[in-house]
Design an enzyme around this catalytic site. Structure first.
Site, PDB file in Angstrom:
ATOM      1  N   ILE B 492     -30.135-184.704   2.645  1.00 24.66           N
ATOM      2  CA  ILE B 492     -30.151-185.270   3.789  1.00 24.66           C
ATOM      3  C   ILE B 492     -31.251-186.271   3.889  1.00 24.66           C
ATOM      4  CG2 ILE B 492     -28.464-183.746   4.733  1.00 24.66           C
ATOM      5  CD1 ILE B 492     -30.474-182.879   6.533  1.00 24.66           C
ATOM      6  N   GLY B 493     -32.290-186.327   3.274  1.00 19.88           N
ATOM      7  CA  GLY B 493     -33.431-186.840   3.334  1.00 19.88           C
ATOM      8  C   GLY B 493     -34.603-186.173   3.138  1.00 19.88           C
ATOM      9  N   SER B 533     -32.192-174.897   8.700  1.00 21.84           N
ATOM     10  CA  SER B 533     -33.412-174.902   7.691  1.00 21.84           C
ATOM     11  C   SER B 533     -32.993-173.960   6.795  1.00 21.84           C
ATOM     12  CB  SER B 533     -34.679-174.386   8.694  1.00 21.84           C
ATOM     13  OG  SER B 533     -34.935-175.182   9.851  1.00 21.84           O
ATOM     14  N   GLY B 720     -37.213-177.441   7.956  1.00 23.20           N
ATOM     15  CA  GLY B 720     -36.627-178.634   8.374  1.00 23.20           C
ATOM     16  C   GLY B 720     -36.895-178.513  10.050  1.00 23.20           C
ATOM     17  N   GLU B 721     -36.546-177.446  10.672  1.00 25.10           N
ATOM     18  CA  GLU B 721     -36.719-177.383  12.086  1.00 25.10           C
ATOM     19  C   GLU B 721     -37.951-176.881  12.601  1.00 25.10           C
ATOM     20  OE1 GLU B 721     -33.078-175.989  11.216  1.00 25.10           O
ATOM     21  OE2 GLU B 721     -31.884-176.764  12.859  1.00 25.10           O
TER      22      GLU B 721
END
Lengths: 151, 763
Positions: B492-493, B533, B720-721
């Site tokens: 997703i990037g 994450s 991620g988070e």
């Protein structure tokens, strides 16, 4: 309308209300310039018209008649990337990448005008582009890196 | 190989523990012993697909142009709540180039999120779907929408959280607007509060934040008479596949979902949406591909948000111990049927004996919430970590010292399980040194001008991110010796594609450019959605196993070709190395003709009885203009404890991006809804203020970096988070240190800062 896109004379049928971005993406097969906000706020659709940086979503297609348009596709290819493109990859300035073509065009335009920009000048030049992923730090690194490569 | 067995796995996802049944086969690998980098893992690597993305060659869902493709557009309710009494689409249908219209009186029965219809008879927020048009061009489809006449019976509505929670509000749900969204207790907070030497009782608010990924939501659907292929900008190809097969009554194998490149999600694309069903229904009806992409305005009305919250916190202390935390929250879920619970950090972060929390979700006539990067934890940490500082000030203790005292526990207080690894104290030490915490003065210091004050603040982070099964990977070799790695996840990037390529290359002994990654396709065996994450910690260990299996096979095959024993061979960066000889793997593979070596791997369950958590701390230095209320964030130091770092370049960028999103939440980003109209007044990128390059402070990123060997065979956890969680509270605490005024509402706009300064008698 007739225009020169990325060095090649092109013709396109356009409706009078259509933007240059729509024509590039939908008529001329150049989807590198992105449509993300439709109102000139995010810079994802940045292109050069007669060398001047514009948001192509705000340019009426008819107004580009007879002009010279450069998009991200003209700057370089995967095999032969533009120094700015190379620097964006190497600096890790790409996450999702959706804003990247706009940033690359804006950064290339900056370095063409001002090959050795200060940090403040880089930030100012990129203030019209929104990135939601990277937090901009790596993008600023990339432009500094590109400036070193090109000078 | 050990036999196949069925077992249970308990895994954390976005603050909640879920139990699932998993099938396990074979043995897992041990995690590497130390944190040393391999040839690829642990090294900063540019994206393997970086060049495609910088040249505009990468094709996103938005960019698809299929032959014969039609365009769908959605008519959305102009009212916050209304009954749809009549729809007259005849003028739209008569327009040349319009190929179809769907609305509540002609749409087939479709089950979507426990509702039986795609178009509601009672629309419940401004932006709710009323009808859809498909036409030859997007412009035509949007024009046709204006020709649809809808008769509405307007009903009373409520959009504001606190208004909706009051007894006088119109009841939107038959059983009232306020719903239970979870509670938790340990010890006896009432008693601790009664017996405390000091208490505080404070209320915090956070506003609605909108994701605004640059690529808006959208899908292209193509039905060939037997199978449906859908390209969607999604965080979960399998999530979309499962929703569509259920909604459309198709078999799993009849629906293929693809997502090669996608332009950001941040949680909003973890769920599924009606536009994909609409595009699919039109495509199945017309036999042509149909594209349905949301506008920026639609994105901000109907594609999710981070709920606004109201939070009350009561803290008690005796001596230098926090003895109790009580936390009650209300979240504006809009039309969502769940809440992102803000009490997770309260329940798990600190070693406090008495904790009690209650969460409520409040229904309003606004678009449904969706997960937004650390849902609940961002909102909850802003409140909790502000309150910890307020208590520290009350009892005259350094706020970092107070946190240290309550961060030593080696067990998760909620489950009693030991942490697999916890290096929170190291995060504090590293961050404090980097920001110069020893120079922090109570009351702050003079800023760059007499009317400017400077201050330091910090806050802690806890989150899951341990991942879990199921997740699968396969690796096979091409005839030139390059490897193809297939995984059922999507990138997703964040750089998943590059990270799994690094893991695969190291495990086999290939160069990074000899690994091709195929992802974002439901034709692969299952991979989890990119949320919570979990992606790397879920798929990474499966990739390692698949690569390990492939390597063993290729060495045995090479031994047969080279007529040596497999034990005498090894693979190094694409070369088969034996005693005194180096042969390119491609040369060996050529001799195998089309024989194909396939390695497989799966994600084994997480260890029993261990708590897998990520930790971190952010430190902020700010300057505040006492005359204008403007906050200037000068520096953020972020330290995270997330196990092994696979790609330091991508990881640092992930942290910087999370911090800047957090600064938006902290300072400027706020959905404004007109209460009378129920209308989002800033559903665009002009009036909804996302940080730009002008707003970014100096950011220092550090990782503790020790692999979490007990967590999984890679020793890695999610990232991620974590970086979006503590920054807003760190800034709020720095502002309070600088000025003596506490701003209890995020975003801390100039007006709110000035109000807080005025309350404190400062300005």
């Amino acid at each position: 309308m007739r225009l020169v896109v990325n060095g090649t004379p092109r013709e396109a049928d356009v409706r009078e209300h259509e933007s240059l971005l729509t024509v590039l993406r939908e008529r001329l097969g150049l989807p590198g310039s992105k449509n993300a906000c439709e109102q000139g706020e995010c810079g994802s659709c940045s292109v050069l018209v007669d060398g001047e940086l514009v948001c192509s979503c705000l340019v009426l297609a008819a107004a580009a008649d007879g002009r010279r348009v450069e998009t991200v596709e003209a700057l370089g290819s995967a095999e032969r990337p533009h120094p700015v493109q190379r620097a964006f990859v190497e600096a890790g300035a790409v996450q999702c990448g959706f804003c990247t073509p706009g940033f690359v065009v804006a950064a290339a335009a900056l370095l063409r005008e001002n090959p050795e920009p200060t940090d403040a000048e880089i930030r100012e030049a990129l203030a019209g582009n929104i990135c939601r992923c990277t937090g901009y730090g790596t993008i600023l690194d990339a432009v500094r890196r590109a400036a070193r490569i090109t000078t | 190989m050990s036999p196949l067995r069925v077992t249970k796995s308990r895994d954390e996802f976005e603050g909640e523990i879920y139990e699932s049944t998993v099938v396990v086969e074979g043995r897992d690998l041990a995690a590497p012993r130390d944190g040393a980098a391999g040839d690829e893992v642990g090294r900063p690597r540019p994206r393997v697909d970086g060049r495609a993305r910088v040249t505009g060659a990468a094709v996103y869902t938005h960019d698809l142009h299929l032959a014969g493709m039609l365009h769908a557009a959605i008519l959305r309710s102009p009212y916050a709540r209304a009954r749809v009494k009549r729809v007259d689409a005849s003028k739209a249908e008569a327009l040349p180039g319009v190929r179809g219209v769907l609305h509540r009186f002609n749409a087939p029965e479709v089950e979507f999120r426990q509702e039986k219809a795609l178009f509601r008879d009672e629309v419940r927020f401004l932006g709710d779907e009323v009808a859809a048009v498909v036409a030859d061009s997007e412009g035509l489809a949007r024009y046709a929408l204006t020709l649809i006449a809808v008769e509405y019976e307007v009903l009373p509505h409520v959009v504001d959280l606190e208004e909706a929670a009051s007894p006088r509000a119109p009841k939107i749900d038959p059983d009232g607007n306020v719903h239970d969204a979870g509670s938790y207790t340990r010890g006896d907070t009432r008693r601790a509060l009664r017996e405390a030497e000091a208490t505080i009782d404070v209320t915090y608010r956070t506003s609605t934040q909108m994701h605004n990924a640059l690529e808006t939501h959208g899908a292209v659907a193509s039905w060939d008479g037997e199978r449906l292929t859908v390209w969607e900008s999604t965080q979960s190809v399998f999530g979309v596949r499962n929703m569509l097969k259920d909604a459309l009554g198709l078999a799993p194998a009849q629906v293929r979902v693809l997502c090669e490149h996608m332009g950001g999600g941040f949680g909003a694309k973890l769920g599924t949406y009606k536009y994909a069903v609409i595009a699919s229904l039109f495509s199945m009806r017309l036999g042509r591909p149909v594209r349905c992409v949301l506008t920026r305005r639609e994105e901000n009305l109907a594609a999710g948000n981070r709920s606004a919250t109201l939070q009350r916190l009561r803290l008690a202390s005796s001596g230098d111990r926090i003895t109790a935390i009580e936390h009650e929250t209300w979240s504006n879920s809009g039309q969502g049927r769940w809440a992102a619970n803000p009490t997770g950090p309260t329940n798990t972060l600190y070693d406090v004996a008495n904790v009690s929390s209650v969460a409520h979700r409040v229904t309003t006539n606004a678009g449904a919430l969706s997960a937004f990067r650390a849902p609940g934890y961002v909102e909850g940490t802003f409140a909790l970590e502000s309150a910890i500082d307020e208590l520290a000030l009350r009892i005259g203790v350094d706020p970092l010292a107070l946190r240290r005292r309550h961060a030593r526990s080696r067990t998760d207080p909620r489950t009693g399980n030991r942490y697999s690894l916890k290096r929170l104290l190291d995060c504090y030490t590293i961050g404090a040194k980097e920001i110069g915490w020893s120079e922090r003065r109570a009351g702050g210091t003079r800023g760059s001008a007499p009317h400017r004050r400077r201050g330091l603040g910090m806050a802690s982070q806890i989150w899951g991110g341990g991942g879990g099964p199921p997740a699968y990977a396969t690796v096979h070799f091409e005839t030139d010796g390059t490897a193809v790695l297939r995984v059922g996840v999507q990138d997703i990037g964040t750089g998943t594609r590059t990270a799994v390529a690094q893991v695969c290359a190291d495990e086999i002994g290939l160069r990074l450019d000899q690994v091709r990654v195929r992802l974002g396709d439901t034709e692969a065996p299952y991979g989890p959605g990119s949320g919570g994450s979990v992606t790397l910690a879920s798929i990474g260990p499966a990739v390692r196993l698949a690569a390990h299996d492939a390597r063993a096979k290729v060495l045995r095959a090479a031994a047969g070709i080279l007529e040596v024993r497999a034990q005498e061979l090894r693979l190094e960066r694409g070369m088969v190395v034996s005693e005194g000889a180096r042969t390119p793997l491609g040369d060996v593979m050529k001799k195998l003709d089309n024989s194909t070596l396939i390695g497989t791997g799966l994600r084994h369950p997480n260890p029993d009885g261990l708590a897998l958590k990520t930790f971190g701390a952010h430190f902020a230095r700010v300057e505040v203009d006492l005359r204008t209320g403007e906050i200037f964030v000068e520096k953020i130091v972020a330290v995270h404890d997330v196990g092994r770092i696979v790609n330091p370049l991508a990881a640092a960028s992930q942290v910087q991006g999370g911090i800047v999103q957090a600064l938006g939440f902290a300072l400027t980003e706020e959905r404004i809804v007109d209460r009378g109209l129920g209308r989002v007044m800033n559903a665009n990128l002009e009036w909804y203020e996302i940080p730009t390059a002008m707003d970014v402070p100096e950011i220092v990123v550090r990782f503790v970096g020790a692999p979490d060997r007990r967590a999984n065979n890679l020793g890695a956890k999610g990232l991620g988070e974590p970086p979006i969680i503590p920054a807003a509270a760190a800034v709020a605490n720095a502002v309070a240190n600088a000025t003596g005024a506490r701003v209890r509402h995020a975003p801390m706009t100039r007006a709110r800062v000035l109000a807080a300064l005025s309350m404190a008698g400062i300005a």
